[in-house]
Design an enzyme around this catalytic site. Structure first.
Site, PDB file in Angstrom:
ATOM      1  N   ASN A   1     -13.600 -10.532  -2.005  1.00  0.00           N
ATOM      2  CA  ASN A   1     -14.839 -10.430  -1.209  1.00  0.00           C
ATOM      3  C   ASN A   1     -15.969  -9.703  -1.937  1.00  0.00           C
ATOM      4  O   ASN A   1     -17.125 -10.105  -1.850  1.00  0.00           O
ATOM      5  CB  ASN A   1     -14.557  -9.780   0.148  1.00  0.00           C
ATOM      6  CG  ASN A   1     -14.002  -8.388   0.030  1.00  0.00           C
ATOM      7  OD1 ASN A   1     -13.289  -8.059  -0.921  1.00  0.00           O
ATOM      8  ND2 ASN A   1     -14.324  -7.548   0.987  1.00  0.00           N
TER       9      ASN A   1
ATOM     10  N   GLU B   1      -6.313   0.333  -0.551  1.00  0.00           N
ATOM     11  CA  GLU B   1      -7.485   0.142   0.329  1.00  0.00           C
ATOM     12  C   GLU B   1      -7.270  -1.182   1.045  1.00  0.00           C
ATOM     13  O   GLU B   1      -7.364  -2.245   0.423  1.00  0.00           O
ATOM     14  CB  GLU B   1      -8.773   0.109  -0.498  1.00  0.00           C
ATOM     15  CG  GLU B   1      -9.140   1.421  -1.132  1.00  0.00           C
ATOM     16  CD  GLU B   1      -9.624   2.464  -0.136  1.00  0.00           C
ATOM     17  OE1 GLU B   1      -9.696   2.167   1.075  1.00  0.00           O
ATOM     18  OE2 GLU B   1      -9.930   3.582  -0.572  1.00  0.00           O
TER      19      GLU B   1
ATOM     20  N   CYS C   1     -14.526  -5.288   4.280  1.00  0.00           N
ATOM     21  CA  CYS C   1     -13.403  -4.596   4.927  1.00  0.00           C
ATOM     22  C   CYS C   1     -13.887  -3.712   6.060  1.00  0.00           C
ATOM     23  O   CYS C   1     -13.265  -3.632   7.105  1.00  0.00           O
ATOM     24  CB  CYS C   1     -12.626  -3.792   3.897  1.00  0.00           C
ATOM     25  SG  CYS C   1     -13.667  -2.705   2.922  1.00  0.00           S
TER      26      CYS C   1
ATOM     27  N   GLU D   1     -10.795   6.491  -2.178  1.00  0.00           N
ATOM     28  CA  GLU D   1     -11.599   6.142  -3.347  1.00  0.00           C
ATOM     29  C   GLU D   1     -12.956   6.822  -3.220  1.00  0.00           C
ATOM     30  O   GLU D   1     -13.390   7.200  -2.140  1.00  0.00           O
ATOM     31  CB  GLU D   1     -11.772   4.619  -3.445  1.00  0.00           C
ATOM     32  CG  GLU D   1     -10.451   3.926  -3.723  1.00  0.00           C
ATOM     33  CD  GLU D   1     -10.575   2.483  -4.212  1.00  0.00           C
ATOM     34  OE1 GLU D   1     -11.107   1.641  -3.474  1.00  0.00           O
ATOM     35  OE2 GLU D   1     -10.121   2.216  -5.350  1.00  0.00           O
TER      36      GLU D   1
HETATM   37  P1  NAD Z   1      -4.937 -10.210  -0.706  1.00  0.00           P
HETATM   38  O1  NAD Z   1      -4.080  -9.102  -0.238  1.00  0.00           O
HETATM   39  O2  NAD Z   1      -4.539 -11.594  -0.418  1.00  0.00           O
HETATM   40  O3  NAD Z   1      -5.129 -10.156  -2.294  1.00  0.00           O
HETATM   41  C1  NAD Z   1      -5.653  -9.025  -2.951  1.00  0.00           C
HETATM   42  C2  NAD Z   1      -5.190  -9.045  -4.397  1.00  0.00           C
HETATM   43  O4  NAD Z   1      -3.777  -8.869  -4.444  1.00  0.00           O
HETATM   44  C3  NAD Z   1      -5.480 -10.326  -5.144  1.00  0.00           C
HETATM   45  O5  NAD Z   1      -5.858 -10.002  -6.466  1.00  0.00           O
HETATM   46  C4  NAD Z   1      -4.128 -11.031  -5.131  1.00  0.00           C
HETATM   47  O6  NAD Z   1      -3.948 -11.930  -6.202  1.00  0.00           O
HETATM   48  C5  NAD Z   1      -3.177  -9.871  -5.262  1.00  0.00           C
HETATM   49  N1  NAD Z   1      -1.824 -10.100  -4.743  1.00  0.00           N
HETATM   50  C6  NAD Z   1      -1.413 -11.021  -3.841  1.00  0.00           C
HETATM   51  N2  NAD Z   1      -0.098 -10.864  -3.571  1.00  0.00           N
HETATM   52  C7  NAD Z   1       0.318  -9.809  -4.306  1.00  0.00           C
HETATM   53  C8  NAD Z   1       1.563  -9.123  -4.427  1.00  0.00           C
HETATM   54  N3  NAD Z   1       2.636  -9.494  -3.737  1.00  0.00           N
HETATM   55  N4  NAD Z   1       1.621  -8.058  -5.246  1.00  0.00           N
HETATM   56  C9  NAD Z   1       0.530  -7.631  -5.919  1.00  0.00           C
HETATM   57  N5  NAD Z   1      -0.672  -8.239  -5.839  1.00  0.00           N
HETATM   58  C10 NAD Z   1      -0.776  -9.306  -5.047  1.00  0.00           C
HETATM   59  O7  NAD Z   1      -6.380  -9.838  -0.127  1.00  0.00           O
HETATM   60  P2  NAD Z   1      -7.685 -10.718  -0.202  1.00  0.00           P
HETATM   61  O8  NAD Z   1      -7.513 -11.847   0.756  1.00  0.00           O
HETATM   62  O9  NAD Z   1      -8.037 -10.991  -1.624  1.00  0.00           O
HETATM   63  O10 NAD Z   1      -8.779  -9.693   0.375  1.00  0.00           O
HETATM   64  C11 NAD Z   1      -9.123  -9.624   1.718  1.00  0.00           C
HETATM   65  C12 NAD Z   1      -8.492  -8.414   2.357  1.00  0.00           C
HETATM   66  O11 NAD Z   1      -8.820  -7.253   1.610  1.00  0.00           O
HETATM   67  C13 NAD Z   1      -8.997  -8.151   3.752  1.00  0.00           C
HETATM   68  O12 NAD Z   1      -7.921  -7.784   4.573  1.00  0.00           O
HETATM   69  C14 NAD Z   1      -9.929  -6.970   3.573  1.00  0.00           C
HETATM   70  O13 NAD Z   1     -10.123  -6.183   4.719  1.00  0.00           O
HETATM   71  C15 NAD Z   1      -9.262  -6.226   2.486  1.00  0.00           C
HETATM   72  N6  NAD Z   1     -10.219  -5.358   1.793  1.00  0.00           N
HETATM   73  C16 NAD Z   1     -10.106  -4.001   1.932  1.00  0.00           C
HETATM   74  C17 NAD Z   1     -11.042  -3.160   1.334  1.00  0.00           C
HETATM   75  C18 NAD Z   1     -10.964  -1.662   1.451  1.00  0.00           C
HETATM   76  O14 NAD Z   1     -11.590  -0.985   0.647  1.00  0.00           O
HETATM   77  N7  NAD Z   1     -10.237  -1.113   2.396  1.00  0.00           N
HETATM   78  C19 NAD Z   1     -12.076  -3.716   0.612  1.00  0.00           C
HETATM   79  C20 NAD Z   1     -12.161  -5.105   0.503  1.00  0.00           C
HETATM   80  C21 NAD Z   1     -11.213  -5.910   1.093  1.00  0.00           C
END
Ligand code: NAD
Length: 468
Positions: free
Chosen positions: A145, A241, A275, A449
């Site tokens: 995102n 996060e 997020c 963070e």
């Molecule tokens: P996601 O969890 O699908 O993927 C995030 C990352 O993790 C990607 O790089 C992905 O390739 C990797 N990944 C996937 N499976 C994995 C595994 N088993 N082990 C290690 N890495 C793995 O998330 P997304 O869909 O890319 O992002 C959206 C989500 O992120 C939403 O829930 C959003 O709220 C959250 N988010 C949180 C913050 C925060 O700071 N709290 C900020 C931005 C987004």
């Protein structure tokens, strides 16, 4: 076409025979591809990071200067990086440029922050110094995102503290991060920042890899839990996060004309894919209709389109899966009796656009209200009693952000005090900064963070106890 962007391993550009298509979410067309890192290449990246750690961790001044140089070179490349970011993620170009500039600002901020020792005892028995030592190699995993900025929330403090990094962007938006790795390889010593790319499986390999001593992850709660399990196997430190379902509680005394635009911006920026966006609004019944009307009016005037078009304020969803998810939540709520006041449909034939959507009368237990939509659909729930609104706000496993809106600062502060969230804003919902700690409570995260707290998270404490 962006087909020749490489991984950066040990300071060198590294390609791969296998590649992953990257799609422009505004058109659905393939715009480039990313290498898929092999197991051997990941081992090489980890080995390079490990070997670079010794030199990098020793020279505080050199690190400080290098981080300033990173900020400078990022600013010099804003246009190129923002163009790639918009092409792969969809956000308006101005927002993408802001993301690159924000990344530069994070490097400048950490360059100026000290990783200082602290004397906690100095008497006739001993001098005791608390030192902040780098942890070692950091495996950094980022989402789609806000790909560049959220990666750099990790990279800047990790490098400042003397760690080295292996960074993996999301498979949906790898190109801007890979290109950043290429650009930064001109200034950072080889191995200090390695950027690899691939599918989710690469994330699994990284978290299970024996070399990193810390995993820093931003993404969904479900994946965060998997990361925690993997990191536990050899007790890697972790910062997680994760997702949020931020409540915004609007009290009966607000000025709707000023609240509505601010609330709208918070909920719909980046097409709702933030997020800590406002994701469910609890509004006093006496002001419900007025607020709904004001939000609908704004939603209808928002220019939605490709991020490259002038004046566009909202781009597409970044992935078809995300668009389908938002569509499903809105359809379910509508089928169960909610009113979709505006929006509620896909837009156009190409790309993953979804109309800015305002929903009322959704069941508080419906998925649209109870779960993270991460998209441009905002439910409004009417309440008659503040305690009930507070109960709804807290009755969740999420705990990232929240906001209270009131003309009376005392009332707002009183309610804010009782909300379970990592950040509570009053009369706004989204102010973040490099100097402000950010993190979630409950399932929204582990660790912090940004600010000095974010720097501490990339250190282990070592006590130096010198007997007199
Ligand atoms: P996601 O969890 O699908 O993927 C995030 C990352 O993790 C990607 O790089 C992905 O390739 C990797 N990944 C996937 N499976 C994995 C595994 N088993 N082990 C290690 N890495 C793995 O998330 P997304 O869909 O890319 O992002 C959206 C989500 O992120 C939403 O829930 C959003 O709220 C959250 N988010 C949180 C913050 C925060 O700071 N709290 C900020 C931005 C987004």
């Amino acid at each position: 076409m962006l087909h020749d962007i490489s991984m950066t391993i040990d300071g060198a550009a590294v390609a791969s025979d296998q590649r992953l298509d990257v799609v422009d979410p505004a058109t659905g067309a393939v715009i480039g591809s990313s290498p898929i890192c092999t197991g051997e290449q990941l081992d090489a990246a980890m080995a390079a990071a490990s070997a670079a750690g010794n030199g990098w961790s020793r020279d505080d001044d050199a690190r400080r200067h290098a981080l300033r140089d990173v900020a400078t070179i990022l600013r010099a490349n804003v246009d190129e990086l923002a163009g790639i970011l918009t092409a792969e993620q969809g956000k308006p170009l101005a927002d993408a440029a802001g993301e690159v500039r924000g990344s530069a600002a994070w490097f400048d901020y950490y360059a100026n922050l000290d990783v200082g020792d602290q004397v906690v005892q100095d008497d006739e028995r001993a001098q005791v110094i608390v030192r902040r030592r780098p942890i070692g190699v950091v495996a950094a995993i980022s989402p789609w995102n806000v790909p560049l900025l959220l990666a750099n929330w990790k990279v800047a403090p990790a490098l400042r503290a003397g760690n080295t990094v292996v960074l993996k962007p999301s498979p949906f938006t790898p190109l801007s991060t890979l290109r950043m790795g290429e650009i930064l390889s001109e200034i950072l010593p080889p191995g200090v920042l390695n950027v690899v790319a691939g599918t989710d499986e690469l994330g699994v390999w990284m978290t299970a890899h024996p070399t990193p001593r810390k995993v820093s992850f931003t993404g969904s709660i479900a994946t965060g839990k998997r990361v925690a399990v993997a990191a536990a196997a050899d007790l890697k430190r972790m910062t997680l996060e994760l997702g949020g379902n931020d409540p915004a509680i609007v009290l009966d005394d607000v000025d709707i004309a000023s609240v509505a635009p601010a609330l709208f911006e918070s909920a719909f920026n980046n097409a709702g894919q933030i997020c800590c966006a406002a994701k469910r609004v609890y509004v006093h019944e006496s002001r419900h209709d007025e607020l709904a009307e004001a939000l609908v009016e704004i939603a209808r005037t928002v220019k939605v389109g490709p991020g490259t078009a002038p004046d566009v304020r909202m781009g597409p969803l970044a992935t078809p899966v995300q668009r389908d998810h938002v569509e499903r939540l809105v359809d379910q709520a509508r089928d169960a009796g909610a009113q979709v006041l505006t929006g509620g449909r896909r837009m156009g034939d190409d790309g993953y656009f979804y109309e800015p959507t305002i929903v009322t009368n959704a069941d508080p237990d419906s998925d649209l209200v109870a779960h993270e939509q991460f998209g441009p659909a905002l439910p409004l729930i009417s309440y008659d009693d503040e305690a009930a609104a507070l109960g709804h706000a807290n009755a969740t496993n999420y705990g990232l952000g929240a906001s209270v809106w009131s003309a009376d600062p005392g009332r707002a502060a009183d309610l804010a005090d009782r909300i379970q969230a990592g950040t509570v804003w009053t009369n706004s919902h989204r102010g973040l900064g490099m100097h402000i700690p950010f993190g979630g409570v409950k399932w929204s995260g582990v660790g912090i963070e940004n600010g000095p707290w974010g720097l501490d998270a990339y250190t282990d404490i070592q006590v130096l106890n010198r007997a007199r």
